[in-house]
Design a protein around this motif. Sequence first.
Motif, PDB file in Angstrom:
ATOM      1  N   TRP A   1       3.797  -2.705  -3.776  1.00 42.93           N
ATOM      2  CA  TRP A   1       2.760  -2.152  -4.643  1.00 42.93           C
ATOM      3  C   TRP A   1       2.803  -2.838  -5.991  1.00 42.93           C
ATOM      4  O   TRP A   1       3.851  -2.896  -6.643  1.00 42.93           O
ATOM      5  CB  TRP A   1       2.953  -0.643  -4.792  1.00 42.93           C
ATOM      6  CG  TRP A   1       2.771   0.023  -3.468  1.00 42.93           C
ATOM      7  CD1 TRP A   1       1.599   0.433  -2.909  1.00 42.93           C
ATOM      8  CD2 TRP A   1       3.790   0.325  -2.512  1.00 42.93           C
ATOM      9  NE1 TRP A   1       1.833   0.980  -1.670  1.00 42.93           N
ATOM     10  CE2 TRP A   1       3.167   0.922  -1.402  1.00 42.93           C
ATOM     11  CE3 TRP A   1       5.177   0.144  -2.482  1.00 42.93           C
ATOM     12  CZ2 TRP A   1       3.870   1.348  -0.279  1.00 42.93           C
ATOM     13  CZ3 TRP A   1       5.875   0.559  -1.368  1.00 42.93           C
ATOM     14  CH2 TRP A   1       5.221   1.157  -0.288  1.00 42.93           C
TER      15      TRP A   1
ATOM     16  N   GLU B   1       1.732  -3.074  -9.879  1.00 42.85           N
ATOM     17  CA  GLU B   1       1.281  -2.307 -11.028  1.00 42.85           C
ATOM     18  C   GLU B   1       1.590  -3.109 -12.279  1.00 42.85           C
ATOM     19  O   GLU B   1       2.753  -3.296 -12.629  1.00 42.85           O
ATOM     20  CB  GLU B   1       1.967  -0.945 -11.089  1.00 42.85           C
ATOM     21  CG  GLU B   1       1.407  -0.077 -12.192  1.00 42.85           C
ATOM     22  CD  GLU B   1       1.945   1.340 -12.152  1.00 42.85           C
ATOM     23  OE1 GLU B   1       2.094   1.910 -13.247  1.00 42.85           O
ATOM     24  OE2 GLU B   1       2.221   1.861 -11.072  1.00 42.85           O
TER      25      GLU B   1
ATOM     26  N   GLU C   1       6.679  -3.300  -6.595  1.00 43.57           N
ATOM     27  CA  GLU C   1       7.644  -2.381  -6.004  1.00 43.57           C
ATOM     28  C   GLU C   1       7.828  -2.729  -4.532  1.00 43.57           C
ATOM     29  O   GLU C   1       6.855  -2.834  -3.780  1.00 43.57           O
ATOM     30  CB  GLU C   1       7.151  -0.948  -6.141  1.00 43.57           C
ATOM     31  CG  GLU C   1       8.124   0.080  -5.615  1.00 43.57           C
ATOM     32  CD  GLU C   1       7.608   1.478  -5.761  1.00 43.57           C
ATOM     33  OE1 GLU C   1       7.560   2.201  -4.742  1.00 43.57           O
ATOM     34  OE2 GLU C   1       7.236   1.866  -6.895  1.00 43.57           O
TER      35      GLU C   1
ATOM     36  N   PRO D   1       8.343  -2.352  -0.708  1.00 42.25           N
ATOM     37  CA  PRO D   1       7.867  -1.290   0.169  1.00 42.25           C
ATOM     38  C   PRO D   1       8.978  -0.578   0.935  1.00 42.25           C
ATOM     39  O   PRO D   1       8.752   0.482   1.511  1.00 42.25           O
ATOM     40  CB  PRO D   1       6.932  -2.025   1.132  1.00 42.25           C
ATOM     41  CG  PRO D   1       7.466  -3.409   1.191  1.00 42.25           C
ATOM     42  CD  PRO D   1       7.991  -3.684  -0.200  1.00 42.25           C
TER      43      PRO D   1
ATOM     44  N   SER E   1      12.068  -2.428  -7.863  1.00 48.78           N
ATOM     45  CA  SER E   1      10.935  -2.989  -8.589  1.00 48.78           C
ATOM     46  C   SER E   1      11.365  -4.273  -9.285  1.00 48.78           C
ATOM     47  O   SER E   1      12.485  -4.353  -9.797  1.00 48.78           O
ATOM     48  CB  SER E   1      10.440  -1.956  -9.608  1.00 48.78           C
ATOM     49  OG  SER E   1       9.326  -2.451 -10.294  1.00 48.78           O
TER      50      SER E   1
END
Length: 107
Positions: free
Chosen positions: A52, A54, A59, A61, A66
Amino acid sequence: MIPVCRLEDLPEGESVRVETDPPVAVFRTDDGELFAIDDTCTHQDASLSDGWLEGCLVECPLHAASFDLRTGRPTCLPARHPVRTHRVTVEDGVIHVHLAAEEGTAA
């Protein structure tokens, strides 16, 4: 210098995996910035391109480690080791990755 894809084919907020040895993940942030890091999480074998995104963080999965796309450094556990970062350029509308020679350094 490795061609990845056309810039227009990588939407903002998305990533693409490049089958190099080791594999590399190229990210285009919501702000349109491009970053490339080794695709495998240093905590456990998971593809960061499936993670993910951001801002400038991705991050993992698998266990939510992170990484900062600018430095390759982990920002939280369980990852303790950085991933390599790679320089990204765009020439004639095509994204290129310049593979780094040493762990944790940009080419």
